[in-house]
Scaffold this active site. Structure first.
Site, short mmCIF file in Angstrom:
data_model
loop_
_atom_site.label_atom_id
_atom_site.label_comp_id
_atom_site.label_asym_id
_atom_site.label_seq_id
_atom_site.Cartn_x
_atom_site.Cartn_y
_atom_site.Cartn_z
N GLY A 10 0.83 -1.21 0.00
CA GLY A 10 0.00 0.00 0.00
C GLY A 10 0.86 1.25 0.00
O GLY A 10 0.51 2.26 0.61
N ASN A 61 -2.13 -8.13 -5.37
CA ASN A 61 -3.15 -8.20 -4.33
C ASN A 61 -2.57 -8.98 -3.15
O ASN A 61 -2.33 -10.19 -3.26
CB ASN A 61 -4.39 -8.91 -4.90
CG ASN A 61 -5.46 -9.10 -3.85
OD1 ASN A 61 -5.33 -8.65 -2.71
ND2 ASN A 61 -6.52 -9.78 -4.24
N SER A 140 -4.58 -0.15 13.95
CA SER A 140 -5.48 1.02 14.05
C SER A 140 -6.00 1.12 15.48
O SER A 140 -6.12 0.08 16.16
CB SER A 140 -6.67 0.84 13.11
OG SER A 140 -7.67 1.78 13.39
N TYR A 153 -13.31 -4.49 10.15
CA TYR A 153 -12.05 -3.73 10.18
C TYR A 153 -11.40 -3.83 11.57
O TYR A 153 -10.20 -4.10 11.69
CB TYR A 153 -12.35 -2.27 9.83
CG TYR A 153 -11.15 -1.36 9.75
CD1 TYR A 153 -10.31 -1.39 8.63
CD2 TYR A 153 -10.86 -0.45 10.76
CE1 TYR A 153 -9.22 -0.54 8.54
CE2 TYR A 153 -9.78 0.41 10.68
CZ TYR A 153 -8.96 0.36 9.56
OH TYR A 153 -7.88 1.21 9.48
N LYS A 157 -7.77 -5.49 12.52
CA LYS A 157 -6.69 -4.69 13.12
C LYS A 157 -6.30 -5.21 14.51
O LYS A 157 -5.14 -5.11 14.92
CB LYS A 157 -7.10 -3.21 13.19
CG LYS A 157 -7.28 -2.57 11.81
CD LYS A 157 -5.99 -2.58 11.00
CE LYS A 157 -6.08 -1.83 9.70
NZ LYS A 157 -4.82 -1.81 8.96
P1 NAP Z 1 -5.44 4.61 1.48
O1 NAP Z 1 -5.09 6.05 1.28
O2 NAP Z 1 -6.82 4.14 1.15
O3 NAP Z 1 -4.35 3.72 0.67
C1 NAP Z 1 -4.47 2.32 0.69
C2 NAP Z 1 -3.25 1.70 0.05
O4 NAP Z 1 -3.37 0.27 0.15
C3 NAP Z 1 -3.14 2.01 -1.44
O5 NAP Z 1 -1.76 2.08 -1.76
C4 NAP Z 1 -3.77 0.77 -2.09
O6 NAP Z 1 -3.29 0.53 -3.42
C5 NAP Z 1 -3.28 -0.31 -1.14
N1 NAP Z 1 -4.10 -1.53 -1.15
C6 NAP Z 1 -5.41 -1.66 -0.85
N2 NAP Z 1 -5.81 -2.94 -0.99
C7 NAP Z 1 -4.71 -3.65 -1.38
C8 NAP Z 1 -4.47 -5.00 -1.72
N3 NAP Z 1 -5.44 -5.92 -1.66
N4 NAP Z 1 -3.22 -5.37 -2.12
C9 NAP Z 1 -2.22 -4.45 -2.19
N5 NAP Z 1 -2.38 -3.15 -1.87
C10 NAP Z 1 -3.61 -2.75 -1.49
O7 NAP Z 1 -5.20 4.16 3.00
P2 NAP Z 1 -4.47 4.94 4.21
O8 NAP Z 1 -5.46 5.83 4.86
O9 NAP Z 1 -3.17 5.48 3.74
O10 NAP Z 1 -4.24 3.72 5.22
C11 NAP Z 1 -3.05 2.95 5.21
C12 NAP Z 1 -3.11 1.95 6.37
O11 NAP Z 1 -3.29 2.65 7.60
C13 NAP Z 1 -4.29 0.98 6.26
O12 NAP Z 1 -3.91 -0.29 6.72
C14 NAP Z 1 -5.31 1.58 7.22
O13 NAP Z 1 -6.19 0.61 7.71
C15 NAP Z 1 -4.39 2.13 8.29
N6 NAP Z 1 -5.03 3.20 9.06
C16 NAP Z 1 -5.40 4.36 8.48
C17 NAP Z 1 -5.98 5.35 9.26
C18 NAP Z 1 -6.40 6.67 8.68
O14 NAP Z 1 -6.96 7.48 9.44
N7 NAP Z 1 -6.14 6.95 7.41
C19 NAP Z 1 -6.22 5.12 10.62
C20 NAP Z 1 -5.84 3.92 11.18
C21 NAP Z 1 -5.22 2.95 10.40
P3 NAP Z 1 -3.94 1.32 -4.71
O15 NAP Z 1 -3.41 2.75 -4.65
O16 NAP Z 1 -3.43 0.59 -5.88
O17 NAP Z 1 -5.41 1.26 -4.53
#
Ligand code: NAP
Length: 240
Positions: A10, A61, A140, A153, A157
């Site tokens: 990701g 994936n 998370s 989710y 996590k």
């Molecule tokens: P995001 O902006 O939605 O980006 C998600 C990333 O994961 C993208 O690079 C996407 O690739 C990739 N991805 C999704 N499904 C995948 C799969 N099956 N195989 C390979 N890659 C995959 O998410 P984010 O907000 O940066 O979050 C990143 C992590 O932090 C996640 O695990 C999320 O649960 C955790 N998190 C986020 C928050 C928050 O507030 N944002 C809070 C707590 C935890 P593509 O670009 O190709 O779609």
């Protein structure tokens, strides 16, 4: 100098992109895994290369055992000194439990939890060859506190935290550490609908976090050989 390589899932957008860029600016070679957004992946690779380091992106994936095996083998051919794995790829499919579809449960568990396990399993031999490694799982606060509408989710996590501690115990003797970061609300595509909602006023520091806050914590863990099995909240005090 010996190459130091980060594998980040990701890594094309959001938190993962920030982590990739901070490690690139610290001299790491970067192997990015992403799901399908070729343009974002290409952009991030170019931005990493601007720090004069090697960077490549791999479409994979993480929920697919075969694809993960193939992709880690391809990364191994291209890079040496694989020393850090950040399991950051994650998705949400929110909905109340009573109405949640099987596929929404399965997709979230498969991507967030199974995907991290598959990445770890395939990367362990590379760390053993490297005589050590750092695994960092992005969990998370939902995994610590629970969250209504996020049974899938939160379970994924919370599961990541159990996975983190088991791997930390299993691999400690091999100089491989495994830790988790539990972000609160961080400004990315995943949370774009949360800005200016009452949820934000429940954060003691009174604001959302930035992806760079998570990236700095990941770099700290990557350079901390005596921390393992830990979960670090980066949440503005939300889950204290
Ligand atoms: P995001 O902006 O939605 O980006 C998600 C990333 O994961 C993208 O690079 C996407 O690739 C990739 N991805 C999704 N499904 C995948 C799969 N099956 N195989 C390979 N890659 C995959 O998410 P984010 O907000 O940066 O979050 C990143 C992590 O932090 C996640 O695990 C999320 O649960 C955790 N998190 C986020 C928050 C928050 O507030 N944002 C809070 C707590 C935890 P593509 O670009 O190709 O779609």
């Amino acid at each position: 100098m010996n190459e130091r390589t980060l594998i980040i899932t990701g890594g094309s957008r959001g938190i993962g992109k920030s982590i990739a860029l901070l490690f690139a600016s610290s001299g790491y070679s970067i192997a990015i895994i992403y799901a399908g957004n070729d343009e974002k992946a290409r952009e991030t690779v170019e931005e990493c290369r601007a720090f004069s380091v090697k960077a490549e992106a791999y479409k994979c994936n993480v929920a697919s055992s075969e694809k993960v095996k193939e992709t880690v083998a391809a990364i191994r051919k291209e890079f040496t000194g694989i020393s850090v794995l950040v399991n950051n790829a994650g998705i949400t499919r929110d909905g109340i439990a009573a109405m949640m579809k099987d596929e929404d449960w399965n997709d979230v568990i498969d991507t967030n939890l199974r995907g991290s396990f598959l990445m770890i399993r395939n990367t362990i031999p590379l760390f053993l060859r490297n005589k050590g490694g750092r695994i960092i799982n992005i969990s998370s606060v939902s995994g610590l506190m629970g969250n209504p509408g996020q049974a899938n989710y939160s379970a994924s996590k919370a599961g990541l935290i159990g996975l983190t501690k088991s791997i930390a115990r299993e691999l400690a003797q091999k100089n491989i550490t495994c830790n988790a970061i539990a972000p609160g609300f961080i400004r990315t595509d995943m949370t774009k609908n949360l800005e200016n909602t009452p949820l934000i006023s429940s954060i003691p520091l009174g604001r959302m976090g930035d992806a760079e806050d998570i990236a700095r914590t990941a770099l700290f863990l990557a350079s901390s050989p005596y921390i393992t099995g830990e979960v670090i909240r980066v949440d503005g005090g939300l889950a204290m």
